[in-house]
Design a protein around this motif. Structure first.
Motif, PDB file in Angstrom:
ATOM      1  N   PRO A  45       2.863  36.941 169.127  1.00 12.29           N
ATOM      2  CA  PRO A  45       3.188  35.883 170.094  1.00 12.29           C
ATOM      3  C   PRO A  45       2.795  36.303 171.501  1.00 12.29           C
ATOM      4  CG  PRO A  45       5.158  37.097 169.513  1.00 12.29           C
ATOM      5  CD  PRO A  45       4.067  37.619 168.626  1.00 12.29           C
ATOM      6  N   ILE A  46       2.793  35.354 172.414  1.00 13.72           N
ATOM      7  CA  ILE A  46       2.384  35.615 173.794  1.00 13.72           C
ATOM      8  C   ILE A  46       3.620  35.666 174.688  1.00 13.72           C
ATOM      9  CG2 ILE A  46       1.051  34.743 175.749  1.00 13.72           C
ATOM     10  CD1 ILE A  46      -0.801  33.391 173.724  1.00 13.72           C
ATOM     11  N   GLY A  47       3.640  36.624 175.610  1.00 16.49           N
ATOM     12  CA  GLY A  47       4.724  36.707 176.587  1.00 16.49           C
ATOM     13  C   GLY A  47       6.043  37.131 175.971  1.00 16.49           C
ATOM     14  N   ASP A  48       7.129  36.505 176.434  1.00 19.37           N
ATOM     15  CA  ASP A  48       8.459  36.894 175.956  1.00 19.37           C
ATOM     16  C   ASP A  48       8.907  36.067 174.749  1.00 19.37           C
ATOM     17  OD1 ASP A  48       8.797  34.472 177.183  1.00 19.37           O
ATOM     18  OD2 ASP A  48      10.566  35.051 178.358  1.00 19.37           O
ATOM     19  N   VAL A  49       7.973  35.386 174.114  1.00 23.83           N
ATOM     20  CA  VAL A  49       8.291  34.590 172.923  1.00 23.83           C
ATOM     21  C   VAL A  49       8.413  35.518 171.714  1.00 23.83           C
ATOM     22  CG1 VAL A  49       7.442  32.808 171.342  1.00 23.83           C
ATOM     23  CG2 VAL A  49       7.165  32.532 173.816  1.00 23.83           C
ATOM     24  N   LEU A  50       9.379  35.237 170.851  1.00 25.40           N
ATOM     25  CA  LEU A  50       9.548  35.966 169.589  1.00 25.40           C
ATOM     26  C   LEU A  50       9.063  35.090 168.441  1.00 25.40           C
ATOM     27  CD1 LEU A  50      13.127  37.420 170.198  1.00 25.40           C
ATOM     28  CD2 LEU A  50      10.950  38.626 170.407  1.00 25.40           C
ATOM     29  N   LYS A  51       8.216  35.664 167.601  1.00 29.47           N
ATOM     30  CA  LYS A  51       7.686  34.891 166.469  1.00 29.47           C
ATOM     31  C   LYS A  51       8.554  35.124 165.236  1.00 29.47           C
ATOM     32  CE  LYS A  51       3.299  34.076 165.652  1.00 29.47           C
ATOM     33  NZ  LYS A  51       1.871  34.183 165.221  1.00 29.47           N
ATOM     34  N   GLY A 106      13.555  34.272 153.022  1.00 29.68           N
ATOM     35  CA  GLY A 106      13.383  35.452 153.855  1.00 29.68           C
ATOM     36  C   GLY A 106      12.747  35.098 155.176  1.00 29.68           C
ATOM     37  N   PHE A 107      13.038  35.880 156.184  1.00 30.11           N
ATOM     38  CA  PHE A 107      12.405  35.695 157.495  1.00 30.11           C
ATOM     39  C   PHE A 107      12.337  37.036 158.212  1.00 30.11           C
ATOM     40  CE2 PHE A 107      16.894  35.413 158.626  1.00 30.11           C
ATOM     41  CZ  PHE A 107      16.952  36.133 159.818  1.00 30.11           C
ATOM     42  N   VAL A 108      11.415  37.125 159.149  1.00 32.12           N
ATOM     43  CA  VAL A 108      11.305  38.315 159.993  1.00 32.12           C
ATOM     44  C   VAL A 108      10.954  37.867 161.406  1.00 32.12           C
ATOM     45  CG1 VAL A 108       8.864  38.641 159.338  1.00 32.12           C
ATOM     46  CG2 VAL A 108      10.165  40.551 160.311  1.00 32.12           C
ATOM     47  N   VAL A 109      11.581  38.502 162.394  1.00 37.79           N
ATOM     48  CA  VAL A 109      11.339  38.203 163.806  1.00 37.79           C
ATOM     49  C   VAL A 109      10.594  39.386 164.410  1.00 37.79           C
ATOM     50  CG1 VAL A 109      12.373  37.527 165.993  1.00 37.79           C
ATOM     51  CG2 VAL A 109      13.544  36.970 163.845  1.00 37.79           C
ATOM     52  N   ARG A 110       9.466  39.097 165.065  1.00 35.38           N
ATOM     53  CA  ARG A 110       8.697  40.167 165.715  1.00 35.38           C
ATOM     54  C   ARG A 110       8.321  39.760 167.138  1.00 35.38           C
ATOM     55  NH1 ARG A 110       4.565  41.131 160.754  1.00 35.38           N
ATOM     56  NH2 ARG A 110       5.075  38.932 160.512  1.00 35.38           N
ATOM     57  N   ASP A 111       8.147  40.792 167.980  1.00 31.64           N
ATOM     58  CA  ASP A 111       7.766  40.532 169.364  1.00 31.64           C
ATOM     59  C   ASP A 111       6.265  40.711 169.534  1.00 31.64           C
ATOM     60  OD1 ASP A 111       7.318  43.276 169.462  1.00 31.64           O
ATOM     61  OD2 ASP A 111       9.222  43.714 170.478  1.00 31.64           O
ATOM     62  N   ARG A 112       5.802  40.676 170.783  1.00 27.49           N
ATOM     63  CA  ARG A 112       4.353  40.704 171.031  1.00 27.49           C
ATOM     64  C   ARG A 112       3.713  42.044 170.670  1.00 27.49           C
ATOM     65  NH1 ARG A 112       4.458  40.452 177.654  1.00 27.49           N
ATOM     66  NH2 ARG A 112       5.673  42.360 178.011  1.00 27.49           N
ATOM     67  N   SER A 113       4.516  43.117 170.538  1.00 30.44           N
ATOM     68  CA  SER A 113       3.975  44.414 170.132  1.00 30.44           C
ATOM     69  C   SER A 113       3.952  44.574 168.618  1.00 30.44           C
ATOM     70  CB  SER A 113       4.799  45.546 170.752  1.00 30.44           C
ATOM     71  OG  SER A 113       6.090  45.605 170.173  1.00 30.44           O
ATOM     72  N   GLY A 114       4.492  43.589 167.892  1.00 31.70           N
ATOM     73  CA  GLY A 114       4.559  43.685 166.436  1.00 31.70           C
ATOM     74  C   GLY A 114       5.817  44.358 165.929  1.00 31.70           C
TER      75      GLY A 114
END
Length: 290
Positions: free
Chosen positions: A128-134, A151-159
């Motif tokens: 994702p871009i910026g402070d958004v969490l995918k 199932g789900f997983v939340v990741r930030d822009r660094s993976g």
């Protein structure tokens, strides 16, 4: 935190600890069929490394020192770990370097593997871009048994993994219903963890269409879609949606399969992944074309 969740954590930790000790204590190199070991058993063969054709192929060279292998470690930003393993006195000490990684480091490296596993731009997870969490979501459905999992997983822009969840669906009518349940569980978890800027990604175009419009509100799953739209509108500052093919959604897929295999209706991991899912991810990473 529920008692069942704590018990599941304790069982997983005990299994992982036992497996790690057994792996570390096993005599590594004599039993791996690298060319130097094959020749030691009296079988005549060319001992040059199959990758670089420069030096003899033993365990240390094949996994750590071959110039082709070092490129992979470097691309995955794990060169510091490789260097420490190269300085080890024997195979057991080298393996111990991996076992000494903290849980957070293990999760981050697992995320890097999933992010870097393919060079095909259209078939890799996009950060994702910026402070958004995918939030990647997926549902599992077994038609014959009328059951499934989510199932789900939340990741930030660094993976890096910021949270994950999985659970069983003892009674589910369709694949799209399993996908909708996965999205609902992910949204509730993101609300609990205080996440306000999110991007929801799924490999189901039908689900994405249903959440973003009222076209499918009269279907059996319509009440779930309507509730999702209300939750997203009231509890988040920014919400976007994206479609990803299955190849880019493997981590959520593994979590859904894990949930379907469990008895627990809801398991959450903050900034982590369950050990069994890490193994599933590693096996998928090893499969060509996945």
């Amino acid at each position: 935190m529920t008692a069942s969740f704590q018990a599941a954590q304790a069982r997983a930790a005990a299994r992982a600890d036992a497996d790690a000790r057994a792996f570390a204590d096993a005599p590594p190199s004599p039993y791996l069929p690298v060319k130097r070991n094959i020749k030691r058993k009296g079988i005549e063969c060319d001992t040059l490394c199959v990758c670089c054709r420069r030096l003899d192929e033993d365990c240390a060279h094949l996994f750590l020192r071959c110039k082709e292998v070092t490129k992979i470690w470097r691309e995955l930003k794990l060169d510091n770990i490789r260097n420490r393993m190269c300085q080890a006195q024997d195979g057991k000490e080298a393996v111990q370097e991996l076992l000494n990684l903290t849980e957070r480091d293990s999760v981050q490296h697992c995320g890097k593997l999933m992010k870097e596993k393919t060079e095909r731009p259209g078939l890799m997870w996009q950060a994702p871009i910026g402070d958004v969490l995918k939030i990647n979501i997926d549902g599992a459905y077994h038609a014959a048994q009328r059951k499934g999992g989510w199932g789900f997983v939340v990741r930030d822009r660094s993976g890096s993994v910021r949270g994950s969840g999985a659970g069983v669906l003892p009674c589910v009518a369709s694949a799209i219903q399993a996908e909708a349940h996965a999205c609902t569980e992910a949204v509730y978890a993101a609300m609990t963890w205080g996440m306000v800027n999110v991007q929801i990604e799924s490999d189901s175009q039908v689900l994405l269409r249903a959440i973003q419009s009222n076209d499918l509100d009269l279907t059996p799953e319509g009440v779930i879609y309507r509730d999702l739209r209300v939750l997203l509108q009231l509890n988040f500052n920014q919400v976007s949606f994206s479609f990803a093919p299955r190849a880019c959604n493997n981590l959520a897929h593994c979590l859904a399969a894990y949930g379907a295999s469990r008895q627990d209706s809801r398991l959450h991991w903050s900034e982590s992944l369950p050990d069994d899912v890490r193994v599933m991810v590693a096996s998928k990473f090893a499969e060509p074309g996945v």
